[in-house]
Every structure is written in C-alpha cells, then in structure tokens.
Design an enzyme around this catalytic site. Structure first.
Site, PDB file in Angstrom:
ATOM      1  N   ASP A  18       5.466  33.745  38.311  1.00 27.43           N
ATOM      2  CA  ASP A  18       4.493  35.120  37.988  1.00 27.43           C
ATOM      3  C   ASP A  18       4.712  36.327  38.309  1.00 27.43           C
ATOM      4  OD1 ASP A  18       2.627  32.472  39.319  1.00 27.43           O
ATOM      5  OD2 ASP A  18       3.172  33.292  41.208  1.00 27.43           O
ATOM      6  N   GLU A 228      -7.361  33.024  38.811  1.00 25.03           N
ATOM      7  CA  GLU A 228      -7.100  33.586  39.698  1.00 25.03           C
ATOM      8  C   GLU A 228      -5.155  34.630  38.191  1.00 25.03           C
ATOM      9  OE1 GLU A 228      -4.311  31.254  41.641  1.00 25.03           O
ATOM     10  OE2 GLU A 228      -3.839  30.498  39.173  1.00 25.03           O
TER      11      GLU A 228
HETATM   12  O1  FUB Z   1       2.475  31.511  42.751  1.00 24.96           O
HETATM   13  C1  FUB Z   1       1.772  30.908  43.712  1.00 24.96           C
HETATM   14  C2  FUB Z   1       0.097  31.231  42.812  1.00 24.96           C
HETATM   15  O2  FUB Z   1       0.038  30.405  41.870  1.00 24.96           O
HETATM   16  C3  FUB Z   1      -0.005  32.028  42.160  1.00 24.96           C
HETATM   17  O3  FUB Z   1      -0.475  32.813  43.077  1.00 24.96           O
HETATM   18  C4  FUB Z   1      -0.929  31.726  41.782  1.00 24.96           C
HETATM   19  O4  FUB Z   1      -0.742  32.889  40.066  1.00 24.96           O
HETATM   20  C5  FUB Z   1      -0.413  30.691  41.146  1.00 24.96           C
HETATM   21  O5  FUB Z   1       0.549  31.623  40.247  1.00 24.96           O
END
Ligand code: FUB
Length: 329
Positions: A18, A228
C-alpha cells in the site's frame, strides 16, 4: 494492450504494501503498510491483514529503479494509539507549515474502522498520535492531495473496509447494505481538511465516477467500479483519481476537472498482479512519472505478505495513461 516494463522490488528485506509516496524538499519518501505473518486465517473482512506498526522508507538517490532505499524504522505502533484496536492499514502523509501529518485507518476497540492522525516535525517521524480518531471519519485507505493551498482527504473501501455500512456519512441501522447491480456503485469519499490538518473542514462528499455516457458506474460493473485504494494526482491541470476494483483486481483511473469530481472513467493502469489486493500511488520525480505498487510474488503468492515495487508510468499524448502489465512473465 498492456506495456511490459522493467520493474524493481524496492525493499526485499521486509514485506510492505500500500505505498503512499511524496517528495518533500526534493527527497522521495515512501509510507507503506507493514505486512507480517500473524497466522490469522484469510477471510473476506481482511482479518489476515493484521498490521501492527508503520515504517518510513526514503530513496537515497535520484533514480527509483536503482538508488538505495533506507528504512527509518518504526514510526508509529499499534499500542501508541489510545483509541485503537487492531489493523493499521493504508496510510498517507501530508505536510503543512513545517509539520508532517500521518493519517492512518485502524479499527477501534469495537472493530469499526476510523482514521487517526499522528504528528511529527520530520517526514521520517516518529509520529505522535492524537488521543481520539478524526471526528466523522470511517472506512479505510486514505490519500491526501495538496492543491492550491488546500488539502483534500480521499478515502473508502468496501467489504472489509466497511464503506457499505454508511450512507450520507451515517452508519446504517441495518448494517452492511450493497446497492443492486444496476444501481450506482458505492462511491469513495472526499473531504477538505481544516487548516490545522487535524479534522475534516466539511462533511465528506461522494466522489462520483461516470462512464463515457455521463452515467455513474454501477455496483454490478465490478471490472470498473471503485472498491478501495484511492490515489489522486494532477497532470497537465487535470485531476486523476485512481483506485482498485478489489475482487476483479484491476487498478483503474478516471479524470476530472477539480478535486471533488465528477471523474470520468478512462481505463486500466495496471493489470492484475500476483496476490488478491492491488494498491498503488503515482508520483512525479526527477522529471518522470512513477507507479509504486505491490504484489505477492516474493512471498510465493501469500496475499497478506506483499512486496513494494516501482516502474515508470507513461502517458499518451492525449493525457491517457499507458496500461502497465502487472505480471512480469
Ligand atoms: O493492506 C490492507 C488492505 O489491503 C488495504 O487497505 C487495501 O487497499 C488492500 O491493499
């Protein structure tokens, strides 16, 4: 057709994911999540992403493809956050008036994601968290855009990111509710930050992604709709909102004329990588544009143990982005 481009694993010594990247005073800093082997079984809520601290990395030279990467160590720990429970997910950092603000999502003691703020005098921390979460904050995955003296806070993620629990910034009495497939998809959110950088200056607004006909992408359009991993950057005066489609594993982007949108869907910028999640940021450095992201190749496909990567990102003359191939072979 996706471009096969040369990529670099940035930090083989540890699992990180991320990436949020910023250039402060000419130096490039990476703010990643810090994956580890917690032993928690995989589920649709993302319980296996049980991160407990953040590190800061910096690039010690001019070329993201070759320059050494320095680890500045732990800058915030789970136990430093008084209101927090578990799961330090995707963070971002912004600067204002010589102070650095680390924004991070974390589940509170009732297992609801909120955003915290932690402050430092240095881009490499350590960061001191405030005693309470940001008022009115919810869900996950933050990106902060500085634009013409203002800071805009983009956030949200469905499924384990809990965005489906909210409408009009209020938690639904009914719990999670997803729209029907032909209804508009659940939108990410954007809010301007207050001048002190510690709270929203306004109620978060929905960020609408339109198709070429000007209609909002629908919930059933899961190869294009937002899931997301928001990121926003500016290129030639336009605003580029990029994101992950989650369960279909694409990184896509949309273009708008102002920080609030609406944004019009353009296409895919990175095809699916090895690992369930895909997450990125886009940054200009040294006169080129760079895509930072992660995959799970070095961990043998264990989706909760991800590794940071970088490659150059290229634009077409009309401002669209050339798609990068996510698989290296
Ligand atoms: O790293 C945890 C979660 O996985 C993140 O918040 C999302 O974007 C995905 O990468």
């Amino acid at each position: 057709m996706a471009d096969k481009v040369q990529k670099r694993y940035l930090f083989p010594a540890d699992y990180m994911a991320d990436p949020s990247v910023h250039v402060f005073d000419g130096k490039l800093y990476i703010y990643p999540s810090h994956d580890w082997e917690s032993g928690i079984p995989e589920d649709d809520f993302g319980s296996h992403f049980d991160m407990k601290d953040y590190h800061v990395l910096s690039l010690e030279g001019p070329d993201p493809m070759t320059s050494p990467v320095k680890d500045h160590g732990v800058v915030l720990r789970r136990e430093d956050v008084l209101w927090g429970g578990r799961q330090l997910w995707d963070c971002d950092v912004a600067r204002r008036d010589g102070k650095y603000y680390l924004y991070f999502p974390m589940k509170d003691k009732t297992d609801i994601f909120r955003f915290g703020v932690a402050v430092s005098d240095s881009p490499t921390g350590p960061f001191v968290p405030l005693p309470d979460p940001m008022r009115g904050s919810y869900s996950i995955d933050v990106c902060v855009l500085e634009d013409e003296g203002e800071h805009y806070f983009y956030f949200g993620g469905i499924w384990g990111g809990q965005l489906q629990r909210y409408r009009d910034n209020k938690a639904l009495d009914t719990g999670s509710t997803f729209p029907a497939d032909d209804e508009p998809a659940i939108p990410p959110r954007v809010a301007r930050l207050r001048g002190d950088m510690l709270q929203f200056a306004e109620a978060p607004r929905p960020l609408v992604i339109l198709d070429a006909e000007g209609k909002p992408l629908t919930a059933g359009d899961n190869h294009r709709r937002f899931f997301e991993a928001s990121w926003v950057h500016k290129y030639n005066g336009k605003y580029y909102f990029s994101y992950s489609t989650g369960d279909t594993h694409h990184l896509c982007y949309a273009i708008g004329d102002n920080p609030y949108g609406p944004f019009t869907y353009q296409g895919e910028l990175l095809t699916p990588v090895v690992g369930w999640t895909t997450h990125h940021c886009i940054v200009e450095y040294g006169g080129k544009w760079w895509l930072f992201h992660h995959d799970s190749v070095p961990s043998g496909g264990r989706t909760w143990l991800r590794s940071l990567k970088v490659c150059e990102l290229r634009y077409n003359p009309d401002g669209t982005i050339r798609t990068v191939e996510g698989l290296d072979e």
